[in-house]
Design an enzyme around this catalytic site. Structure first.
Site, PDB file in Angstrom:
ATOM      1  N   GLU A 236       0.842  -1.202   0.000  1.00  0.00           N
ATOM      2  CA  GLU A 236       0.000   0.000   0.000  1.00  0.00           C
ATOM      3  C   GLU A 236       0.878   1.253   0.000  1.00  0.00           C
ATOM      4  O   GLU A 236       0.585   2.238  -0.674  1.00  0.00           O
ATOM      5  CB  GLU A 236      -0.921  -0.011   1.225  1.00  0.00           C
ATOM      6  CG  GLU A 236      -1.805   1.221   1.308  1.00  0.00           C
ATOM      7  CD  GLU A 236      -2.831   1.171   2.440  1.00  0.00           C
ATOM      8  OE1 GLU A 236      -2.979   0.116   3.074  1.00  0.00           O
ATOM      9  OE2 GLU A 236      -3.477   2.201   2.674  1.00  0.00           O
ATOM     10  N   ARG A 262       4.384  33.667 -16.736  1.00  0.00           N
ATOM     11  CA  ARG A 262       4.053  34.862 -15.948  1.00  0.00           C
ATOM     12  C   ARG A 262       5.256  35.811 -15.850  1.00  0.00           C
ATOM     13  O   ARG A 262       6.351  35.406 -15.441  1.00  0.00           O
ATOM     14  CB  ARG A 262       3.617  34.421 -14.542  1.00  0.00           C
ATOM     15  CG  ARG A 262       3.281  35.550 -13.603  1.00  0.00           C
ATOM     16  CD  ARG A 262       1.948  36.163 -13.912  1.00  0.00           C
ATOM     17  NE  ARG A 262       1.638  37.233 -12.969  1.00  0.00           N
ATOM     18  CZ  ARG A 262       0.607  38.045 -13.113  1.00  0.00           C
ATOM     19  NH1 ARG A 262      -0.216  37.910 -14.149  1.00  0.00           N
ATOM     20  NH2 ARG A 262       0.387  38.984 -12.228  1.00  0.00           N
ATOM     21  N   GLN A 273      16.297  34.275  -9.792  1.00  0.00           N
ATOM     22  CA  GLN A 273      17.122  33.164  -9.307  1.00  0.00           C
ATOM     23  C   GLN A 273      16.521  32.443  -8.097  1.00  0.00           C
ATOM     24  O   GLN A 273      16.623  31.224  -7.978  1.00  0.00           O
ATOM     25  CB  GLN A 273      18.522  33.674  -8.963  1.00  0.00           C
ATOM     26  CG  GLN A 273      19.502  32.530  -8.797  1.00  0.00           C
ATOM     27  CD  GLN A 273      20.884  33.012  -8.449  1.00  0.00           C
ATOM     28  OE1 GLN A 273      21.061  33.769  -7.493  1.00  0.00           O
ATOM     29  NE2 GLN A 273      21.864  32.605  -9.223  1.00  0.00           N
TER      30      GLN A 273
END
Ligand code: FAD
Length: 373
Positions: A236, A262, A273
């Protein structure tokens, strides 16, 4: 995933599941029964079922991995609903079920006509599973189950539920057993829970009032349910990790598209940066986590994966997914807070991955234990 890349049949299966997932997904409600039958025809719901009961012949865990990746890329909820049934609950019925359990449920599960759930968590016992109080008492030719479960994926739509219940009151973890329970049995009532995310997945509470379960529906050995769970929870965790990484990939792509597009201060956000370095750092972490999950998949398949291996994969993949989603939210600015955008939907859907299937702290506990701490 290396294992899928190296297995052309698994890769082909993953592409088929991807197409299927795109066809059937509905954003705000669980898929219907027709979709489950299509999953059966595709071989998805039979991946863990032996061919003698109609399961998928020749499929290995690489096929599960390819399928989970395809489903989770579309949405966590879609992945949860299918994987809880075919990859998580069904293996208990296959490995621990009596011939009667096999005959009754495996063929319709393979066909997608029956849905499975796994009910462990209770209102008073989640991380501390050994504290569960739902009890199963022998009574003639059946067990009588009384108690309640909560947060159960597929809980209100399942037909068969693997239920953990206490069979020895004073024995702690040693006194728990697993049962295959007919979800329509008298005395079992179910109520869907409203959640903040994953509205495409059913989550429910279950109430057991002297629910009669035939003795033959005990799964595995009486009082050893906790051990049976410990043996299977690692799969799982790897399945969860694959889903988490699929979401991390989508979140990274959404974030990269945003920072390339953008503009702020006369340049793309991604060329600042600070942003570029944060993204690069998460990208590097993603490579490392993927390498560990790939290694775990190999170990799971050759049965050498340790509990701590699985815990590391689950912990790191869930954190990574959430870190990328959170950065994605940040870099989408105010628009990230508008209702119904893809980034915020995935951010909400993804938050539970650090809590379910063992919270971060439980994974840390397992890793610390492995270190002898
Ligand atoms: C959408 C959804 C689907 C789910 N599906 C299923 C399902 O199909 N089947 C099922 O059985 N359960 C399911 N769960 C339940 C899930 O596995 C539990 O919520 C989880 O195990 C945590 O248990 P809890 O909610 O009781 O939190 P608690 O156990 O009360 O823990 C609360 C918090 O305490 C912290 N904590 C816990 N233990 C420790 C510790 N040892 N040290 C330090 N801090 C700790 C963690 O931050 C944890 O998140 C689901 C839950 C959700 C929300």
């Amino acid at each position: 995933m290396t294992i899928v890349v190296n297995d052309p049949q698994a890769a082909e299966f993953g592409r088929a599941v991807s197409q299927f997932a795109q066809d059937i997904h509905i954003t705000d409600q669980p898929v219907d029964r027709q979709a489950w039958k299509r999953a059966g025809a595709l071989g998805l719901t039979g991946l863990e079922i032996p061919a003698a009961f109609g399961g998928s012949t020749g499929a290995t865990y690489a096929w599960n991995a390819a399928a989970v990746d395809a489903l989770a890329t579309i949405s966590h909820g879609l992945s949860s609903t299918f994987t809880i049934s075919f990859d998580i609950a069904t293996p208990y019925l296959v490995a621990l079920g009596t011939p009667e359990v096999h005959q009754r449920w495996l063929p319709p599960l393979a066909l997608g006509e029956v849905i499975a759930a796994l009910a462990l968590t209770e209102p008073g016992a989640g991380s501390d599973l050994a504290a569960l109080t739902t009890r199963a008492e022998p009574n003639g030719d059946h067990y009588s189950i009384t108690g309640s479960k909560t947060f159960i994926t597929n809980g209100s739509i399942a037909d068969v539920i693997v239920v953990a219940a206490r069979t020895s009151p004073q024995a702690g973890a040693r006194g728990i057993s697993l049962f295959a329970v007919d979800a329509n049995a008298a005395g079992l009532t179910r109520r869907r829970i409203s959640t903040i995310g994953q509205s495409d997945c059913d989550t429910a509470e279950l109430f057991f009032d002297q629910v009669e379960v035939p003795l033959s529906h005990l799964l595995g050995t009486l009082d050893e349910g906790f051990l049976h769970l410990m043996e299977r929870l690692p799969q799982e965790r790897i399945t969860s990790s694959i889903a988490n990484l699929a979401q991390a990939d989508v979140a990274m792509n959404l974030t990269l598209a945003q920072v390339r597009e953008r503009q702020a201060f006369g340049r793309p956000l991604g060329s600042l940066q600070h942003n570029a370095f944060r993204i690069a750092e998460l990208d590097a972490q993603r490579s490392a986590v993927r390498a560990h999950v790939d290694a775990c998949i190999e170990r799971l398949m050759n049965k050498t994966m340790s509990t701590a291996d699985g815990a590391r994969a689950k912990l790191l993949s869930a954190r990574l997914e959430n870190d990328i989603l959170d950065l994605g939210m940040q870099l989408h600015g105010g628009s990230s807070f508008l209702e119904g955008t893809e980034i915020n939907q995935r951010w909400i859907d993804g938050r539970i991955t650090r809590i379910w299937a063992g919270a971060d702290e439980i994974m840390l506990h397992l890793i610390a234990k492995d270190l002898g701490l």
